[in-house]
Design an enzyme around this catalytic site. Structure first.
Site, PDB file in Angstrom:
ATOM      1  N   GLY A 120      23.664   3.814 -13.033  1.00  0.00           N
ATOM      2  CA  GLY A 120      23.760   3.572 -14.471  1.00  0.00           C
ATOM      3  C   GLY A 120      25.014   2.776 -14.798  1.00  0.00           C
ATOM      4  N   ASN A 121      25.629   3.096 -15.935  1.00  0.00           N
ATOM      5  CA  ASN A 121      26.784   2.311 -16.385  1.00  0.00           C
ATOM      6  C   ASN A 121      27.916   2.330 -15.362  1.00  0.00           C
ATOM      7  OD1 ASN A 121      25.522   1.651 -18.815  1.00  0.00           O
ATOM      8  ND2 ASN A 121      26.160   3.587 -19.745  1.00  0.00           N
ATOM      9  N   VAL A 122      28.268   3.528 -14.883  1.00  0.00           N
ATOM     10  CA  VAL A 122      29.380   3.635 -13.927  1.00  0.00           C
ATOM     11  C   VAL A 122      28.923   3.242 -12.520  1.00  0.00           C
ATOM     12  CG1 VAL A 122      31.033   5.202 -12.840  1.00  0.00           C
ATOM     13  CG2 VAL A 122      30.528   5.427 -15.284  1.00  0.00           C
ATOM     14  N   LYS A 135      34.241  18.360 -25.148  1.00  0.00           N
ATOM     15  CA  LYS A 135      33.032  17.589 -24.856  1.00  0.00           C
ATOM     16  C   LYS A 135      31.959  17.946 -25.881  1.00  0.00           C
ATOM     17  CE  LYS A 135      31.436  14.874 -21.458  1.00  0.00           C
ATOM     18  NZ  LYS A 135      32.137  13.922 -20.610  1.00  0.00           N
ATOM     19  N   GLY A 164      22.759   7.290  -8.459  1.00  0.00           N
ATOM     20  CA  GLY A 164      22.837   6.988  -9.898  1.00  0.00           C
ATOM     21  C   GLY A 164      23.452   5.621 -10.103  1.00  0.00           C
TER      22      GLY A 164
HETATM   23  P1  NAD Z   1      24.346   6.618 -17.215  1.00  0.00           P
HETATM   24  O1  NAD Z   1      23.372   7.432 -17.990  1.00  0.00           O
HETATM   25  O2  NAD Z   1      24.547   5.190 -17.586  1.00  0.00           O
HETATM   26  O3  NAD Z   1      23.965   6.636 -15.650  1.00  0.00           O
HETATM   27  C1  NAD Z   1      23.520   7.761 -14.983  1.00  0.00           C
HETATM   28  C2  NAD Z   1      22.408   7.286 -14.059  1.00  0.00           C
HETATM   29  O4  NAD Z   1      22.035   8.359 -13.199  1.00  0.00           O
HETATM   30  C3  NAD Z   1      21.140   6.877 -14.818  1.00  0.00           C
HETATM   31  O5  NAD Z   1      20.730   5.586 -14.388  1.00  0.00           O
HETATM   32  C4  NAD Z   1      20.133   7.957 -14.432  1.00  0.00           C
HETATM   33  O6  NAD Z   1      18.803   7.475 -14.375  1.00  0.00           O
HETATM   34  C5  NAD Z   1      20.641   8.364 -13.071  1.00  0.00           C
HETATM   35  N1  NAD Z   1      20.206   9.678 -12.606  1.00  0.00           N
HETATM   36  C6  NAD Z   1      20.046  10.822 -13.308  1.00  0.00           C
HETATM   37  N2  NAD Z   1      19.676  11.827 -12.499  1.00  0.00           N
HETATM   38  C7  NAD Z   1      19.612  11.300 -11.249  1.00  0.00           C
HETATM   39  C8  NAD Z   1      19.301  11.826  -9.965  1.00  0.00           C
HETATM   40  N3  NAD Z   1      18.961  13.109  -9.788  1.00  0.00           N
HETATM   41  N4  NAD Z   1      19.322  11.010  -8.891  1.00  0.00           N
HETATM   42  C9  NAD Z   1      19.657   9.696  -9.033  1.00  0.00           C
HETATM   43  N5  NAD Z   1      19.955   9.139 -10.227  1.00  0.00           N
HETATM   44  C10 NAD Z   1      19.950   9.933 -11.313  1.00  0.00           C
HETATM   45  O7  NAD Z   1      25.714   7.438 -17.242  1.00  0.00           O
HETATM   46  P2  NAD Z   1      27.165   6.952 -16.801  1.00  0.00           P
HETATM   47  O8  NAD Z   1      27.945   6.663 -18.016  1.00  0.00           O
HETATM   48  O9  NAD Z   1      27.034   5.941 -15.722  1.00  0.00           O
HETATM   49  O10 NAD Z   1      27.747   8.297 -16.193  1.00  0.00           O
HETATM   50  C11 NAD Z   1      27.434   8.715 -14.881  1.00  0.00           C
HETATM   51  C12 NAD Z   1      28.283   9.930 -14.530  1.00  0.00           C
HETATM   52  O11 NAD Z   1      29.673   9.577 -14.627  1.00  0.00           O
HETATM   53  C13 NAD Z   1      28.099  11.130 -15.444  1.00  0.00           C
HETATM   54  O12 NAD Z   1      28.244  12.326 -14.697  1.00  0.00           O
HETATM   55  C14 NAD Z   1      29.248  11.003 -16.432  1.00  0.00           C
HETATM   56  O13 NAD Z   1      29.599  12.231 -17.030  1.00  0.00           O
HETATM   57  C15 NAD Z   1      30.321  10.479 -15.527  1.00  0.00           C
HETATM   58  N6  NAD Z   1      31.395   9.777 -16.209  1.00  0.00           N
HETATM   59  C16 NAD Z   1      31.120   8.673 -16.949  1.00  0.00           C
HETATM   60  C17 NAD Z   1      32.163   7.994 -17.567  1.00  0.00           C
HETATM   61  C18 NAD Z   1      31.927   6.725 -18.336  1.00  0.00           C
HETATM   62  O14 NAD Z   1      32.905   6.013 -18.630  1.00  0.00           O
HETATM   63  N7  NAD Z   1      30.692   6.367 -18.642  1.00  0.00           N
HETATM   64  C19 NAD Z   1      33.468   8.468 -17.459  1.00  0.00           C
HETATM   65  C20 NAD Z   1      33.710   9.594 -16.669  1.00  0.00           C
HETATM   66  C21 NAD Z   1      32.664  10.247 -16.054  1.00  0.00           C
END
Ligand code: NAD
Length: 350
Positions: free
Chosen positions: A181-183, A79, A179
């Site tokens: 976000g993207n996921v 990572k 959260g």
């Molecule tokens: P992202 O940045 O698009 O979304 C994360 C969201 O969480 C953001 O909108 C942020 O504002 C919000 N957030 C942060 N702290 C918070 C809190 N305390 N309370 C509520 N919301 C909060 O990221 P993502 O790509 O959606 O990833 C989310 C999680 O999934 C991460 O832990 C990441 O490591 C994991 N993940 C992502 C992927 C992927 O394909 N993107 C794959 C595996 C794991």
């Protein structure tokens, strides 16, 4: 431009990244290359100092070793964690500097998106190295933004979890998503389509408000989401959502989400067993993204990704069943399975 590379530990490779010109400041941790090159995304987030970024990178890289093994991928775990500069910065220059550091590792590390990074960032990285995925590709080939694949895997895992915990589909169940976000956002769309009720929270109001409007989700405060009245809790923000305090207050009977490193400390897994809350281990549920990323890197097609992501639901069902039968935490059972996979490869190689 000089990217300082120091290998601090011969067992787990830690590569320090520093480039004053672009503001690059971070670390790559290559936790294991037993199954293949270390693969894992690049996180770009606010960290108070490099020690905090390094500690997070280590935990995330370790999780990738387990995730990649469990998903049957020919990749080890790694990572990158980059500290987001406080003031203005040139995004392209920073990610190109990161790309040069990845290139210096000669393929020992394959990068992609994670929290705070985008497909556009990975295209900047790709100007400097071929050891990157999550790039725009045509519809037939595997690849692109991994988030929809992660969300699909989490959705399938949740369906399997609901069948185990409630003996039902997701229709009519209430899911609290931390959260959006993207996921988390993609997951909410799939849950709404499946007839689930949504409660959501995000520290960035614009991200959750959009979903409130489109999907009719109920918005709650970020401090309230883990303890809200719900059947399922889906951590989809940063790590450490499951603490002794949050678990003590939890009403949900199933936890399944996309975030990495959901357990703040390993002992929280036992607390969940004692409270009768079924836990789908994070790295089993959220492997869809790395399945897509590694298929893109290997030049495989989309059908391959569909098939591999399709294995997540049945894997979760089998895991929860075995954990219940052995009266153990699914987190422990998953770790044992992943460690066995890595040990078997070592035995064959020896
Ligand atoms: P992202 O940045 O698009 O979304 C994360 C969201 O969480 C953001 O909108 C942020 O504002 C919000 N957030 C942060 N702290 C918070 C809190 N305390 N309370 C509520 N919301 C909060 O990221 P993502 O790509 O959606 O990833 C989310 C999680 O999934 C991460 O832990 C990441 O490591 C994991 N993940 C992502 C992927 C992927 O394909 N993107 C794959 C595996 C794991």
């Amino acid at each position: 431009m000089v990217v300082k590379v120091s290998r601090l530990n011969p067992a787990v490779e830690v590569v320090r990244l520093e480039d004053a010109a672009s503001g690059l400041d971070g670390v790559i941790v290559i936790h294991s290359t037993r199954l293949g090159p270390g693969a894992g995304g690049c996180r770009f987030w606010h960290y108070p100092d490099i020690a905090a970024a390094g500690a997070d990178a280590f935990r995330l890289a370790e999780g990738m070793s387990y995730k990649n093994a469990m998903a049957g991928l020919p990749f080890g775990g790694a990572k990158a964690v980059l500290r987001r500069p406080a003031g203005d910065f040139d995004r392209e220059a920073l990610f190109r500097a990161f790309g040069r550091a990845v290139a210096d590792l000669g393929g020992a590390y394959v990068t992609a998106e994670d929290v705070g990074t985008s497909v556009a960032d990975m295209h900047h990285v790709a100007e400097e190295t071929r050891h990157v995925a999550g790039l725009t590709v045509d519809a037939r080939r595997a690849g692109g933004d991994p988030s929809p694949w992660t969300a699909q895997g989490v959705f399938d895992a949740m369906e399997a979890g609901a069948a185990h915990a409630f003996g039902s589909s997701l229709k009519g169940l209430t899911v609290a998503v931390q959260g959006t976000g993207n996921v988390g956002g993609e997951l909410c769309r799939r849950l709404a389509d499946a007839g689930a009720e949504l409660v959501i929270a995000d520290v960035q109001p614009e991200r959750r408000d959009r979903l409130e409007k489109i999907l009719g989700a109920r918005v709650v405060d970020v401090d309230a989401i883990a303890g809200v009245e719900a059947d399922i809790f889906a951590p989809c923000a940063l790590g450490g959502a499951l603490t002794p305090e949050s678990v003590a207050a939890m009403k949900a009977k199933l936890i399944c989400g996309g975030a990495n490193n959901q357990l703040a400390t390993p002992d929280v897994a036992d607390l969940l067993v004692r409270r009768g809350i079924a836990y789908v281990p994070d790295y089993v549920a959220n492997a869809g993204g790395i399945v897509s990323v590694t298929a893109e890197y290997l030049g495989e097609n989309r059908a391959h990704v569909v098939a591999r992501v399709g294995q997540i639901g049945p894997r979760v069902a089998a895991l929860l069943e075995e954990a219940a039968r052995r009266r153990l935490s699914p987190a422990l059972v998953a770790d044992q399975m992943a460690e066995r996979i890595i040990a078997d490869v070592e035995r064959v190689a020896a």
